[in-house]
Design a protein around this motif. Structure first.
Motif, PDB file in Angstrom:
ATOM      1  N   VAL A 124       0.849  -1.195   0.000  1.00  0.00           N
ATOM      2  CA  VAL A 124       0.000   0.000   0.000  1.00  0.00           C
ATOM      3  C   VAL A 124       0.877   1.234   0.000  1.00  0.00           C
ATOM      4  CG1 VAL A 124      -1.631   1.343   1.329  1.00  0.00           C
ATOM      5  CG2 VAL A 124      -1.914  -1.117   1.136  1.00  0.00           C
ATOM      6  N   SER A 125       0.565   2.141  -0.871  1.00  0.00           N
ATOM      7  CA  SER A 125       1.307   3.397  -0.892  1.00  0.00           C
ATOM      8  C   SER A 125       0.347   4.538  -1.161  1.00  0.00           C
ATOM      9  CB  SER A 125       2.380   3.349  -1.980  1.00  0.00           C
ATOM     10  OG  SER A 125       1.777   3.183  -3.229  1.00  0.00           O
ATOM     11  N   ARG A 126       0.762   5.724  -0.772  1.00  0.00           N
ATOM     12  CA  ARG A 126      -0.108   6.875  -0.950  1.00  0.00           C
ATOM     13  C   ARG A 126       0.637   7.985  -1.675  1.00  0.00           C
ATOM     14  NH1 ARG A 126      -2.910   9.652   4.121  1.00  0.00           N
ATOM     15  NH2 ARG A 126      -2.915   7.551   4.941  1.00  0.00           N
ATOM     16  N   VAL A 127      -0.019   8.583  -2.612  1.00  0.00           N
ATOM     17  CA  VAL A 127       0.596   9.652  -3.395  1.00  0.00           C
ATOM     18  C   VAL A 127      -0.329  10.856  -3.386  1.00  0.00           C
ATOM     19  CG1 VAL A 127       1.527  10.308  -5.629  1.00  0.00           C
ATOM     20  CG2 VAL A 127       1.710   7.952  -4.861  1.00  0.00           C
ATOM     21  N   TYR A 128       0.258  12.021  -3.247  1.00  0.00           N
ATOM     22  CA  TYR A 128      -0.518  13.250  -3.226  1.00  0.00           C
ATOM     23  C   TYR A 128      -0.358  13.976  -4.567  1.00  0.00           C
ATOM     24  CZ  TYR A 128      -0.628  12.503   1.795  1.00  0.00           C
ATOM     25  OH  TYR A 128      -0.829  11.975   3.044  1.00  0.00           O
ATOM     26  N   TYR A 129      -1.453  14.457  -5.072  1.00  0.00           N
ATOM     27  CA  TYR A 129      -1.425  15.189  -6.343  1.00  0.00           C
ATOM     28  C   TYR A 129      -2.069  16.546  -6.138  1.00  0.00           C
ATOM     29  CZ  TYR A 129      -0.489  10.724  -8.593  1.00  0.00           C
ATOM     30  OH  TYR A 129       0.056   9.523  -8.961  1.00  0.00           O
TER      31      TYR A 129
END
Length: 304
Positions: free
Chosen positions: A131-136
């Motif tokens: 699981v990974s999280r990326v902010y845009y």
DNA sequence: CGAGTTTGACCGGCGC
DNA sequence: GCGCCGGTCAAACTCG
């Protein structure tokens, strides 16, 4: 930051040499040359001081942000463990992120919970590791939950969750039928212009279009502005553990070594963003334009 | 007409 | 067992 300072010195030296060469060709007096050199050096020194100050401020802010993030993570863990209630915290994503940050969040569990937690953690380990999280950063007016990350996604659902008034969109990877990567996209509670994309699983195929990926990269960086540093800072710790996450978007060619040191990349990103911020600042560009035209005018005057 | 999106229904996990 | 909640399904809908 030394990297950036040295490049700054190099640039100024280039300028000085260029000016000196012109002066010699013009057969101007050495005193004028020395004055010019002194002036440029003073200017260079002033810029270096400003840059140092800026870096100091950045480091202070970064430190504060890291402390704040650590504090909020600790508080979240405490909230999950200390109360006897077993009800799942609504901030499920925080639990996921903290699990990725420091491996599994082995909190001070009681004996009665051990068996349950062990079982649960065993089950979740496989999932949580991927699981990974990326902010845009997006336009505030942009209501779509579309994230350009280079892959093709098929939306299969949308849901309004309790902890966030904005809807959460569910995507499956549409590049390959065998690829089971899923993505959740939702607007940040704090900043509606920020999209939070949570990826689950790993792609078992290459990125369909490198061009698209590059477009996504450019878009991410150019729009990243004030968000990317925050995202980098908040993600920084777990991007070290999982380089395929946020790093994948910024430096796709350098993802291969999991044990690589992140700091130079952060520096590079920081420099890029500082440059981007400066070029976007109308005051800075106006001052730069004035300085350049002034210098050109000055050279024209001396040549005549 | 086919591919993709929308959206209400359904399912399973979890706490009470 | 019941209700809540997040995640998924699939029929209806839209668009090129």
């Amino acid at each position: 930051m030394d990297q950036y300072s040295s490049s700054l010195v190099d640039t100024s030296l280039d300028l000085t040499i260029g000016i000196t060469r012109m002066r010699v060709e013009e057969d101007s007096t050495t005193t004028a040359l020395v004055d010019e050199l002194k002036r440029v050096n003073a200017e260079n020194k002033k810029l270096s001081e400003m840059l140092t100050l800026m870096c100091d401020n950045y480091n202070v802010l970064r430190k504060q942000l890291m402390e704040y993030v650590n504090k909020s993570n600790n508080m979240a863990e405490r909230d999950q463990t200390s109360p006897p209630k077993k009800r799942k915290s609504p901030a499920r994503d925080d639990a996921v992120s903290s699990a990725v940050v420091g491996g599994l969040s082995e909190s001070s569990s009681t004996d009665q919970d051990d068996q349950y937690l062990c079982k649960k953690q065993r089950e979740e380990t496989v999932v949580k590791e991927k699981v990974s999280r990326v902010y845009y950063k997006t336009e505030a007016s942009d209501t779509t939950l579309v994230v350009k990350d280079g892959y093709q996604w098929r939306k299969y659902g949308q849901k309004v969750t309790r902890d966030n008034p904005s809807p959460r969109a569910y995507f499956k990877c549409a590049c390959a039928p065998s690829c089971s990567v899923k993505k959740k996209v939702q607007r940040s509670v704090e900043d509606q212009s920020v999209l939070v994309a949570t990826y689950e699983g790993e792609h078992n195929h290459p990125m369909p279009s490198q061009i698209d990926s590059n477009n996504g990269l450019n878009r991410y960086i150019s729009l990243g502005g004030p968000v990317a540093p925050a995202a980098a800072a908040s993600n920084g710790s777990y991007s070290l553990a999982k380089p395929v996450t946020t790093v994948d978007l910024t430096e796709s060619k350098k993802v291969t070594s999991p044990s690589r040191i992140e700091f130079p990349e952060v520096q590079k990103l920081l420099v890029e963003q500082m440059a981007s911020s400066l070029t976007k600042d109308p005051n800075f560009t106006a001052a730069l334009a004035a300085a350049v035209t002034g210098r050109l005018y000055q050279q024209n005057q001396t040549e005549k």
